[in-house]
Write an enzyme that holds these catalytic residues in place. Sequence first.
Site, PDB file in Angstrom:
ATOM      1  N   ASP A  79     -39.002   6.971  13.915  1.00 13.84           N
ATOM      2  CA  ASP A  79     -40.249   7.423  13.671  1.00 13.84           C
ATOM      3  C   ASP A  79     -40.946   8.362  13.331  1.00 13.84           C
ATOM      4  OD1 ASP A  79     -39.035   7.999  16.409  1.00 13.84           O
ATOM      5  OD2 ASP A  79     -41.279   7.547  16.934  1.00 13.84           O
ATOM      6  N   GLU A 137     -39.856   6.926  19.439  1.00 17.12           N
ATOM      7  CA  GLU A 137     -39.655   7.262  20.188  1.00 17.12           C
ATOM      8  C   GLU A 137     -40.783   8.339  20.245  1.00 17.12           C
ATOM      9  OE1 GLU A 137     -38.663  10.678  22.113  1.00 17.12           O
ATOM     10  OE2 GLU A 137     -39.078  11.257  20.192  1.00 17.12           O
ATOM     11  N   GLU A 138     -41.436   9.397  19.902  1.00 15.05           N
ATOM     12  CA  GLU A 138     -42.776  10.003  19.864  1.00 15.05           C
ATOM     13  C   GLU A 138     -43.369  10.029  20.792  1.00 15.05           C
ATOM     14  OE1 GLU A 138     -41.712  12.880  19.063  1.00 15.05           O
ATOM     15  OE2 GLU A 138     -40.711  13.275  17.371  1.00 15.05           O
ATOM     16  N   HIS A 369     -41.970  19.238  14.808  1.00 16.24           N
ATOM     17  CA  HIS A 369     -43.421  19.596  14.185  1.00 16.24           C
ATOM     18  C   HIS A 369     -44.490  20.160  13.793  1.00 16.24           C
ATOM     19  CE1 HIS A 369     -43.053  16.208  18.110  1.00 16.24           C
ATOM     20  NE2 HIS A 369     -41.895  16.210  17.369  1.00 16.24           N
TER      21      HIS A 369
HETATM   22 ZN   LIG Z   1     -40.346  14.962  17.946  1.00 12.85          ZN
HETATM   23 ZN   LIG Z   2     -37.549  13.992  18.579  1.00  9.35          ZN
END
Ligand SMILES: [Zn+2]
Ligand SMILES: [Zn+2]
Length: 397
Positions: A79, A137-138, A369
């Site tokens: 993702d 996952e986020e 990020h």
């Molecule tokens: Zn991340």
């Molecule tokens: Zn990651």
Amino acid sequence: MNDFLKQAEELFPYTQSLRRDFHMYPELGFREVRTGGIVAKELEALGIEVTKGVGKTGVVGLIEGAKPGPTLLLRFDMDALPITEDTGAEYTSQSAGVMHACGHDGHTAIGLTVARMLHSQRDELAGNIKLCFQPSEEGLNGEEMGGNLMMMRDGVLDGPKVDKTLSLHLWNDKPLGWINVAKGPVMAGAELFIIKLTGKGGHGAAPETTIDPIVAAAQVITALQTIASRNVAPLKSSVISVTSIHAGTTFNVIPQTAELTGTIRTFDPTVRKMVLERFEQIVRGIAETMGCKVELEIKRVTPPVINNDEVSESVLRTAQTLFPQTDVETEPYITMGAEDMGFMQEKVDGCYFMVGSANDEKNLNYNHHHPKFDFDEQALITGAALMASAAVDLLKT
Ligand SMILES: [Zn+2]
Ligand SMILES: [Zn+2]
């Protein structure tokens, strides 16, 4: 003798073109339809048995070795994040407001490269390789659970039953060439809490007729700080942060309720258990002493990622053999960041390792990020070679 490093170098154009394609068309958690479609197509083209829709958009490929043996699950997350890319790269995101800013495009490309290498070795393999391409996952992205848990709910650990797991993260806080294979805890576990104290409201000038939830809240906040300072051993770590407090509306009214929220972070499961027990004792005890009713909700966000000693030892030996020039770091890479692989590693012994991917000279050193996040693609070779080699070596142990 497999030379996966040489193979990963030869396959680099394939890995890189996949990574750049995923990077250009990033998809948020549980929306990895295009990405998952490419994953399935690539696996099927190799002749690997594929199951789609495991955990909504997750894809699972199974390589059955010619000889019997354990089943090893390799996890790759797919993702992207709701960030507007600002790298100026030629392969910059074509989806407005969505960006692969954590490197999961690289993980997916590594996974398909590993699939290729391991599939070519299936006649030699003693056991099975389950290739797990995980969505979301986020975060939860509107679902009741994230990708790791949802794949488990859909049975990814069964049929055949998974005996061990391996997973990796490209890591831009460290340079290309750095590798971390740690034993024990590698990422913190996170909880969120909501404490609602209910007293008895009334006039600010007549406190004796009220039960003041603000005074109780203040005592709770102060007492909670003694868990880290007085209950957790000084060389162990924990964090308890009260991050919001809401009570009252005006200067002359004692309110009826006070609400506190915050987060708890720990690494060690025994520390976590003790912290949660003390947390509840303190909150309930003080509330009772102060005459307040209390509603307490503690919700687990992710458990810590804890590496199994034997699996990590095996991966460490592989890394040292594969990269003899590299000083492989073995200290736990302590970060208070969360990673949902912790859920799987709670059920099955595993190793989560990290592969340095930054390059200062090429300006590829922004943090995960960040809108300018990008990594040195040479790390894809390191990641793919180490994952494939570690898998084969682990099947032998
Ligand atoms: Zn991340
Ligand atoms: Zn990651």
